[in-house]
Design a protein around this motif. Structure first.
Motif, PDB file in Angstrom:
ATOM      1  N   LYS A   1      43.226  41.997  51.036  1.00 52.33           N
ATOM      2  CA  LYS A   1      43.540  40.461  51.090  1.00 52.33           C
ATOM      3  C   LYS A   1      42.781  39.270  50.120  1.00 52.33           C
ATOM      4  N   GLU A   2      41.510  39.907  49.695  1.00 50.46           N
ATOM      5  CA  GLU A   2      40.661  39.200  48.953  1.00 50.46           C
ATOM      6  C   GLU A   2      40.364  39.456  47.581  1.00 50.46           C
ATOM      7  N   TYR A   3      40.796  40.678  47.161  1.00 48.78           N
ATOM      8  CA  TYR A   3      40.383  41.233  45.754  1.00 48.78           C
ATOM      9  C   TYR A   3      41.383  41.587  44.788  1.00 48.78           C
ATOM     10  N   LEU A   4      42.524  41.930  45.452  1.00 48.14           N
ATOM     11  CA  LEU A   4      43.858  42.246  44.518  1.00 48.14           C
ATOM     12  C   LEU A   4      44.204  41.154  43.487  1.00 48.14           C
ATOM     13  N   LYS A   5      43.871  40.043  43.705  1.00 47.99           N
ATOM     14  CA  LYS A   5      44.164  38.693  42.857  1.00 47.99           C
ATOM     15  C   LYS A   5      42.996  38.653  41.761  1.00 47.99           C
ATOM     16  N   ASP A   6      41.836  39.323  41.998  1.00 44.10           N
ATOM     17  CA  ASP A   6      40.745  39.236  40.958  1.00 44.10           C
ATOM     18  C   ASP A   6      41.203  39.525  39.503  1.00 44.10           C
ATOM     19  N   LYS A   7      41.004  38.745  38.692  1.00 40.25           N
ATOM     20  CA  LYS A   7      41.420  38.942  37.221  1.00 40.25           C
ATOM     21  C   LYS A   7      40.568  40.236  36.636  1.00 40.25           C
ATOM     22  N   ASN A   8      39.492  40.405  37.033  1.00 38.90           N
ATOM     23  CA  ASN A   8      38.867  41.942  36.683  1.00 38.90           C
ATOM     24  C   ASN A   8      39.293  42.961  37.215  1.00 38.90           C
TER      25      ASN A   8
END
Length: 346
Positions: free
Chosen positions: A171-178
């Protein structure tokens, strides 16, 4: 999709399993058992920092019992963390005791806080279930993760497995640019293979955590199982493959985006090779564990019949049809690691 429709039935610890646990130092004497923690007289729902119900309840004990219970819980913590050195207890306090009513073993989670620096840690006290103990032990022996747990009579005490809950990570980390999607997809394939080889079921995103590991050039990931109740219990093959749980679809789609079938087969073979090496290193301990498991009952005949048929067809191996129980199925599944076989598609 893999769906589990009924709650798992717990199984008692057999004498052979207790002998195994004693031999490999998994048993200790503790001052308080699971049943003693049920003496709470009040509870309130526990919410996270966003105000969302965690499905845990914080319990409260009568004043006449609380001091002794907290003392005994700190004693247990010193046993699993400092080999019983009670000097570490002076600066520790039990901040909270929570219970999860919907869990198979209705676990208690104890939050321990260091008074000096406010650092905190958790450990869990549960009703001992033989299936879960076999799952914990197989994870310790055959995965890259070390598991710390001990048993006292019918009480199971587990160290906290740190990581970001899988559902929260999706939910929270899959869109992290890294985010390194390729490495994460690779780790999911390897995690999928580990679960299938040792027949650990129900690995949807709420039942594993993700560790983010910085490397000198890139970021790596490690998926760790945290729920072992469904070790060799269900009768359908797909229950033991995380790729068939809809809760994991985001990770599965990532794999489809970045990997070819040839790449997936390569990672599957790599993971099976690593498992084979761990089997060789822990050969005698695994043999002892399998002897206890083969003489034990951790599922029902109908589940055994269905699973051995599924695996026989999957591996094209008729020996599965001769298996009499889940222990024999797991033993043969581990043996298949050493046998050349066509890997399944992701």
């Amino acid at each position: 999709m893999a769906i589990i429709s009924k709650k798992k039935i717990p199984f008692t610890i057999s004498q052979k399993l207790r002998t195994y646990l004693h031999k490999y130092k998994r048993t200790i004497a503790v001052p308080i058992e699971y049943e003693s923690l049920l003496r709470y007289d009040n509870s309130i729902p526990l919410y996270d920092n966003q105000g969302v119900d965690t499905l845990w309840e914080t319990v409260f004990y009568p004043q006449s019992d609380m001091a002794m219970i907290h003392h005994d819980l700190k004693q247990i913590y010193s046993e699993i963390k400092a080999d019983g050195d009670v000097s570490v207890m002076d600066h520790l306090m039990v901040e909270r005791v929570d219970i999860c009513q919907y869990g198979n073993t209705k676990p208690f989670r104890v939050r321990i806080v260091n008074r000096i620096n406010d650092n905190f840690d958790y450990f869990y006290i549960k009703n001992a279930d033989a299936s879960r103990i076999y799952g914990l032990e197989l994870e310790h022996l055959l995965s890259p993760n070390r598991i710390n747990y001990v048993v006292h009579k019918n009480t199971l005490i587990e160290e906290h497995i740190a990581g970001i809950p899988g559902d929260q990570f999706i939910k929270e980390y899959l869109k992290d640019k890294n985010l390194n999607e390729i490495r994460l997809a690779k780790e999911f394939v390897k995690f999928n293979e580990r679960c299938f080889v040792r027949l650990l079921g129900d690995m949807h995103s709420s039942n594993f955590v993700v560790n983010i590991i910085p490397d000198f050039e890139q970021i790596s990931y490690r998926l760790k199982a945290i729920d072992f109740d469904q070790q060799s219990y269900e009768g359908r093959k797909n229950i033991y493959l995380p790729q068939y749980f809809k809760q994991n679809n985001a990770l599965i789609n990532m794999g489809l985006k970045h990997m070819t079938p040839e790449t997936v087969r390569q990672y599957q073979k790599e993971e099976r090779s690593l498992i084979a090496n761990r089997l060789r290193v822990a050969k005698y301990r695994v043999v002892d564990l399998m002897r206890a498991m083969i003489d034990d009952t951790i599922s029902f005949p109908k589940n055994v019949a269905t699973l051995k048929k599924d695996l026989s067809e999957f591996y094209h191996e008729p020996k599965f049809m001769a298996c009499r129980n889940m222990g024999e199925i797991v033993k043969l599944s581990l043996w298949m690691v050493f046998k050349k076989t066509e890997m399944y598609n992701f």
